[in-house]
Design a protein around this motif. Structure first.
Motif, PDB file in Angstrom:
ATOM      1  N   HIS A 570       0.843  -1.193   0.000  1.00  0.00           N
ATOM      2  CA  HIS A 570       0.000   0.000   0.000  1.00  0.00           C
ATOM      3  C   HIS A 570       0.883   1.250   0.000  1.00  0.00           C
ATOM      4  CE1 HIS A 570      -3.974  -1.754   0.502  1.00  0.00           C
ATOM      5  NE2 HIS A 570      -3.479  -2.589   1.397  1.00  0.00           N
ATOM      6  N   LEU A 571       0.474   2.237  -0.760  1.00  0.00           N
ATOM      7  CA  LEU A 571       1.160   3.525  -0.704  1.00  0.00           C
ATOM      8  C   LEU A 571       0.997   4.160   0.675  1.00  0.00           C
ATOM      9  CD1 LEU A 571       0.075   4.864  -4.203  1.00  0.00           C
ATOM     10  CD2 LEU A 571       2.331   4.013  -3.554  1.00  0.00           C
ATOM     11  N   PRO A 584       9.397   6.596  -0.294  1.00  0.00           N
ATOM     12  CA  PRO A 584       8.375   7.517   0.230  1.00  0.00           C
ATOM     13  C   PRO A 584       7.156   6.827   0.822  1.00  0.00           C
ATOM     14  CG  PRO A 584       8.413   7.529  -2.183  1.00  0.00           C
ATOM     15  CD  PRO A 584       9.622   6.762  -1.745  1.00  0.00           C
ATOM     16  N   ALA A 585       6.973   5.534   0.573  1.00  0.00           N
ATOM     17  CA  ALA A 585       5.842   4.821   1.174  1.00  0.00           C
ATOM     18  C   ALA A 585       6.188   4.196   2.520  1.00  0.00           C
ATOM     19  CB  ALA A 585       5.337   3.733   0.228  1.00  0.00           C
ATOM     20  N   ALA A 586       7.465   4.251   2.908  1.00  0.00           N
ATOM     21  CA  ALA A 586       7.918   3.567   4.125  1.00  0.00           C
ATOM     22  C   ALA A 586       7.783   4.492   5.331  1.00  0.00           C
ATOM     23  CB  ALA A 586       9.361   3.091   3.947  1.00  0.00           C
ATOM     24  N   ALA A 592      -1.730  -1.339   5.844  1.00  0.00           N
ATOM     25  CA  ALA A 592      -3.001  -2.049   6.008  1.00  0.00           C
ATOM     26  C   ALA A 592      -3.946  -1.278   6.916  1.00  0.00           C
ATOM     27  CB  ALA A 592      -2.759  -3.451   6.554  1.00  0.00           C
ATOM     28  N   LEU A 593      -3.408  -0.575   7.898  1.00  0.00           N
ATOM     29  CA  LEU A 593      -4.247   0.260   8.766  1.00  0.00           C
ATOM     30  C   LEU A 593      -4.871   1.388   7.952  1.00  0.00           C
ATOM     31  CD1 LEU A 593      -3.386   1.541  12.314  1.00  0.00           C
ATOM     32  CD2 LEU A 593      -4.187   3.132  10.565  1.00  0.00           C
ATOM     33  N   VAL A 594      -4.044   2.063   7.153  1.00  0.00           N
ATOM     34  CA  VAL A 594      -4.565   3.142   6.303  1.00  0.00           C
ATOM     35  C   VAL A 594      -5.628   2.592   5.360  1.00  0.00           C
ATOM     36  CG1 VAL A 594      -3.974   4.847   4.537  1.00  0.00           C
ATOM     37  CG2 VAL A 594      -2.411   4.448   6.456  1.00  0.00           C
ATOM     38  N   ALA A 595      -5.343   1.457   4.745  1.00  0.00           N
ATOM     39  CA  ALA A 595      -6.264   0.884   3.764  1.00  0.00           C
ATOM     40  C   ALA A 595      -7.594   0.489   4.389  1.00  0.00           C
ATOM     41  CB  ALA A 595      -5.613  -0.322   3.098  1.00  0.00           C
ATOM     42  N   THR A 687       3.002  13.576   9.499  1.00  0.00           N
ATOM     43  CA  THR A 687       1.983  12.947   8.656  1.00  0.00           C
ATOM     44  C   THR A 687       2.338  13.086   7.186  1.00  0.00           C
ATOM     45  OG1 THR A 687       0.759  15.038   8.706  1.00  0.00           O
ATOM     46  CG2 THR A 687       0.095  13.344  10.286  1.00  0.00           C
ATOM     47  N   GLY A 688       1.825  12.137   6.399  1.00  0.00           N
ATOM     48  CA  GLY A 688       1.941  12.198   4.953  1.00  0.00           C
ATOM     49  C   GLY A 688       0.583  12.479   4.323  1.00  0.00           C
ATOM     50  N   PHE A 689       0.358  11.917   3.126  1.00  0.00           N
ATOM     51  CA  PHE A 689      -0.867  12.204   2.388  1.00  0.00           C
ATOM     52  C   PHE A 689      -2.124  11.856   3.174  1.00  0.00           C
ATOM     53  CE2 PHE A 689      -0.180  12.634  -2.438  1.00  0.00           C
ATOM     54  CZ  PHE A 689       0.915  13.441  -2.247  1.00  0.00           C
TER      55      PHE A 689
END
Length: 873
Positions: A570-571, A584-586, A592-595, A687-689
């Motif tokens: 997941h991004l 940048p996704a790490a 999985a939590l975000v998803a 935080t990110g996106f």
């Protein structure tokens, strides 16, 4: 009282529209305070001024996107529409007639053929056709599109002021055409049409790592249909066909990424006017066009919207001429050189300097270089590229005869010509600059489609970026038309996918990204809901509903019975500042939590949409699915005491804002833990996106509004204001795109114009100033300002579908004054700071004064909290 603004759908210019029954909206000026509409009536006038039809008086208070009450429009039909309304405290007369004209609505309306060079394909072919106008012209319309991007002239005058038309759509499914009123360009006698067609998005290079070319076709082509109606009756149609001629133009290169080259010595004089000798021009290839793909625009075109003069012209340490425009913009340069024939001037573009020279590494594989070869006329030769655009603050000029000065070079700003609708200001200059930066980034990245960045070898319509930014963008500009069009492409691409998955970027450059990604795919549920919430457009929900259900059903399939969406990459919280530059996704938050959090959010949204559309069975099914996912999230990621897996700012922000914590105790503990993390993080962005649009609201919900301000006002790296302190004039992709020592971030992916992190300004509008929608389209407004951060005033203004609304506050000693303006036919709920019962008010201006003791700022840290300070203890 009077009708001040009658609109059709989301069109600023209702010429050649594609809707047969366009919905109507209007504003009422001069209404007394508290005025509400009670009824309306619509009528239409024919071209001779006679009443074509008159609708019945409708007892209804709605004035935004109301149903068309007359016969459906036919192709080419032109009417002038009037509205009058009745309401409390008065009525209006008939409004001034507002013309509306349909385009070509049926495939059979097209008789023109698609033309392209019959032989070798030059970089930018020119096309021309002479004809004779047979009499006095009463009306003339030119319908035009291209496989590529075009410019078109009639009798030596350029038609329209659009940039890069017909724009970028999912060409396999939809190709927009433009309608131009050219009546004033025609006189009886000889006439000529001329056009240039460049590769644009249709066959140009798209994507990074080399990208791909010829995605939708390998030949540029023109489709034009001029329809003339004579004053004496009858008419004439001049369309692209085998009678046209073609030749290679003076533009020898034209790419969106690499730039444009024009050799003025190769230009023809008078080639777009009649009686031009086209000896040596070649025949064209004419072929049928799939007219079922042709659609009229729903939003404004790209235009030149501003000219920016340099703030300085000087030399770099290496002796190169560097022009600084003082603002990172998107567009191109307009130059006025004078010199000998054959002089070659090269223009290079960059967003920042490094060691005083253009920083070209962030461009990756985009050359971003334009070149102009002088004709040598003895006079200044003005030139601006036609078929490219760049993101830049700085330009390097090579080969200029003599020394250029500030009058010789201008930056031409280009973007979708949306109407500005939102403003914010406060007593903190850095926050005002941050807001301005977000506005500039939206302008730069809403260039026909909402893109991620405008400068490097990418410039793609990333779905995740738009999903997080839609609330902020919908406040700043009337982007409903642009996004309505783009969402139709999203649905078209999703429908064409065997899995029912929206591509990561739309239009899809077919780079092998057919993967379901949380936050990105959720654009099909959350962006339409935002448009409904902000513009009151229920049709965008109805049209997008099949894509919404297909997406949520697909995620349910991927998550399986557990309802936890894991087991794939997941991004996630993309561009968490803790992620390494090359990964940048790490980030700190489990993908999985975000998803799973987004899965719950989208299922809940679809349930709400289904209920709104009267699909009760679907509403129940998706509501039950959302409940199952929420339970699964809590079981998988939340401890009984409210600790969320990963223990990151984004994890808590998602859990709190998406309603994923079952008990009040868990919510209270999660809020306290989020506050602890923000304190412990030294108020730096964590935080990110996924988390950035939610973090301030999550803190506010937890009773930590002053901590949200402290996070917002931090200036160290990484923070919202750090780029501003480093001279940023747009929003950066990375929080530390420019390091404190002035060097570039070592990551390959470093853009200095990326609107997604600017999603935070939605909180400035809704909470700092206190202006938020309480009903779709701001028909009812929530005014609930949250003063703090040491600010002494804040104010937001928004042109809603019902008129201009504003909310703001100012602090004078121990007294706080809240000022509210509510437009006619709307109302507001005002919740003054400091508690008290909500007050319902009608239209007009309202002032509330309250005694005020500011909350402590900066907020006290919990005992034992260690706040890291860079370079210190």
């Amino acid at each position: 009282m009077r009708i001040t603004d009658l609109r059709f759908e989301h069109h600023r210019e209702p010429l050649g529209i594609g809707e047969r029954a366009p919905r109507l909206s209007w504003l009422v000026g001069g209404a007394p305070p508290g005025w509400r509409q009670a009824a309306y009536q619509v009528r239409a006038l024919a071209e001779d001024g006679a009443v074509a039809w008159c609708g019945e008086r409708v007892e209804d208070d709605e004035s935004n996107l109301v149903a068309w009450p007359g016969p459906r429009l036919a192709s080419r039909q032109r009417l002038a529409v009037q509205v009058r309304v009745w309401g409390s405290g008065g009525a209006t007369g008939w409004s001034d007639p507002r013309p509306v004209e349909a385009g070509l609505l049926d495939p059979g309306d097209w008789t023109a053929r698609l033309i392209s060079p019959a032989g070798a394909h030059p970089a930018v072919p020119a096309f021309r056709r002479e004809f004779v106008v047979g009499g006095e012209v009463r009306r003339a319309r030119l319908y035009v599109t291209a496989h590529g991007v075009y410019r078109l002239w009639l009798n030596g005058t350029e038609v329209g002021d659009h940039v890069l038309p017909p724009g970028w759509t999912s060409y396999r499914h939809r190709l927009r055409y433009q309608t131009h009123d050219v009546t004033g360009l025609l006189r009886p006698g000889p006439a000529a049409l001329g056009a240039l067609v460049a590769e644009g998005w249709f066959r140009g290079r798209l994507g990074f790592s080399g990208g791909r070319r010829n995605i939708w076709g390998d030949r540029g082509a023109l489709l034009a249909q001029l329809e003339i109606v004579y004053a004496s009756g009858g008419g004439q149609v001049v369309g692209t066909d085998g009678a046209w001629r073609t030749a290679a133009s003076a533009i020898t290169e034209a790419g969106l990424y690499d730039g444009e080259t024009c050799d003025a010595r190769l230009m023809w004089d008078g080639w777009t006017s009649p009686r031009f000798d086209d000896a040596g021009w070649a025949a064209v290839r004419a072929e049928a066009v799939d007219a079922a793909r042709l659609v009229a625009p729903t939003g404004p075109p790209v235009r030149r919207t501003e000219l920016v003069r340099p703030v300085s012209v000087g030399r770099s340490p290496g002796g190169r001429v560097i022009v600084d425009f003082g603002q990172n913009v998107v567009g191109r340069l307009r130059i006025r050189p004078r010199g000998p024939a054959g002089t070659r001037i090269v223009l290079r573009h960059a967003e920042v300097l490094e060691d005083g020279e253009l920083a070209l590494r962030p461009l990756r594989g985009a050359r971003a270089e334009d070149a102009f070869v002088l004709r040598g006329t003895g006079e200044a030769e003005e030139w601006e590229p036609s078929f490219t655009f760049h993101g830049f603050r700085y330009a390097e000029i090579q080969g200029w005869p003599g020394e250029p000065d500030a009058d010789d070079v201008t930056a031409v700003v280009c973007h979708s010509d949306m109407r500005r609708t939102g403003w914010f200001e406060c007593s903190e200059p850095l926050l005002n600059r941050l807001h301005d930066n977000v506005v500039w980034s939206m302008r730069g990245n809403f260039l026909d489609v909402p893109t991620d960045c405008p400068q490097r070898d990418e410039r793609l319509g990333w779905t995740g970026d738009l999903q997080v930014f839609a609330p902020a963008g919908s406040f700043l500009y009337d982007c409903a038309g642009v996004l309505t069009s783009w969402l139709r492409d999203v649905l078209a691409e999703q429908t064409a996918s065997p899995s029912g998955t929206p591509p990561l970027t739309v239009p899809d450059p077919a780079m092998g990204w057919d993967t379901a990604q949380a936050g990105w795919g959720d654009v099909v549920t959350l962006a339409p809901w935002t448009l409904y919430e902000r513009f009151g457009d229920v049709e965008v929900l109805r049209r997008g509903y099949p894509g919404m259900t297909a997406w949520v059903d697909r995620v349910a399939e991927l998550a399986g019975p557990s309802c936890v969406w894991d087991g794939q990459f997941h991004l996630g919280d993309w561009l968490d500042p803790a992620a390494p530059p090359d990964r940048p996704a790490a980030g700190r938050t489990d993908g999985a939590l975000v998803a799973t959090a987004y899965f719950a959010r989208s299922a809940e949204t679809v349930a709400r949409v289904a209920a709104l559309l009267g699909r009760d069975e679907d509403a129940g099914r998706y509501a039950e699915l959302a409940a199952r996912v929420r339970r699964a999230f809590a079981d998988e990621f939340v401890s009984p005491n409210g600790r969320v897996a990963g223990d990151s700012q984004t994890a808590y922000a998602l859990a709190l804002r998406f309603g994923l914590l079952p008990s009040a105790a868990q919510r209270e503990r999660a809020g306290r833990r989020l506050a602890e993390l923000v304190h412990a993080g030294g108020y730096r962005v964590g935080t990110g996106f996924a988390g950035t649009p939610l973090i301030a609201d999550a803190l506010e919900d937890a009773g930590e509004t002053q901590l949200a301000y402290r996070l917002l006002l931090e200036r160290g790296c990484p923070s919202f204001l750090y780029p501003v302190t480093m001279g940023a004039t747009t929003v950066w992709e990375r929080w530390d795109a420019l390091l404190p020592d002035g060097r570039l971030n070592p990551g390959e992916m470093t853009s200095f114009n990326h609107y997604a992190p600017g999603a935070i300004v939605d909180w400035l509008h809704r909470s700092v100033a206190g202006l938020a929608p309480a009903a779709p389209g701001y028909r009812r407004i929530l005014v609930r300002p949250r003063p703090g951060g040491g600010l002494t005033y804040a104010r937001a203004v928004h042109d809603t579908p019902y008129g201009t609304a504003s909310a703001g506050w100012s602090l004078d000693g121990d007294r706080l004054e809240v000022r509210v303006v509510v437009p006619p036919n709307a109302s507001a709920v005002v919740v003054a700071p400091g508690g008290g019962e909500p007050v319902e008010v009608g239209s007009g201006e309202h002032v509330f004064g309250v005694a005020w003791t500011p909350e402590p700022y900066p907020p006290a840290r919990p005992p034992g909290t260690v706040v890291p300070v860079p370079g210190g203890g």
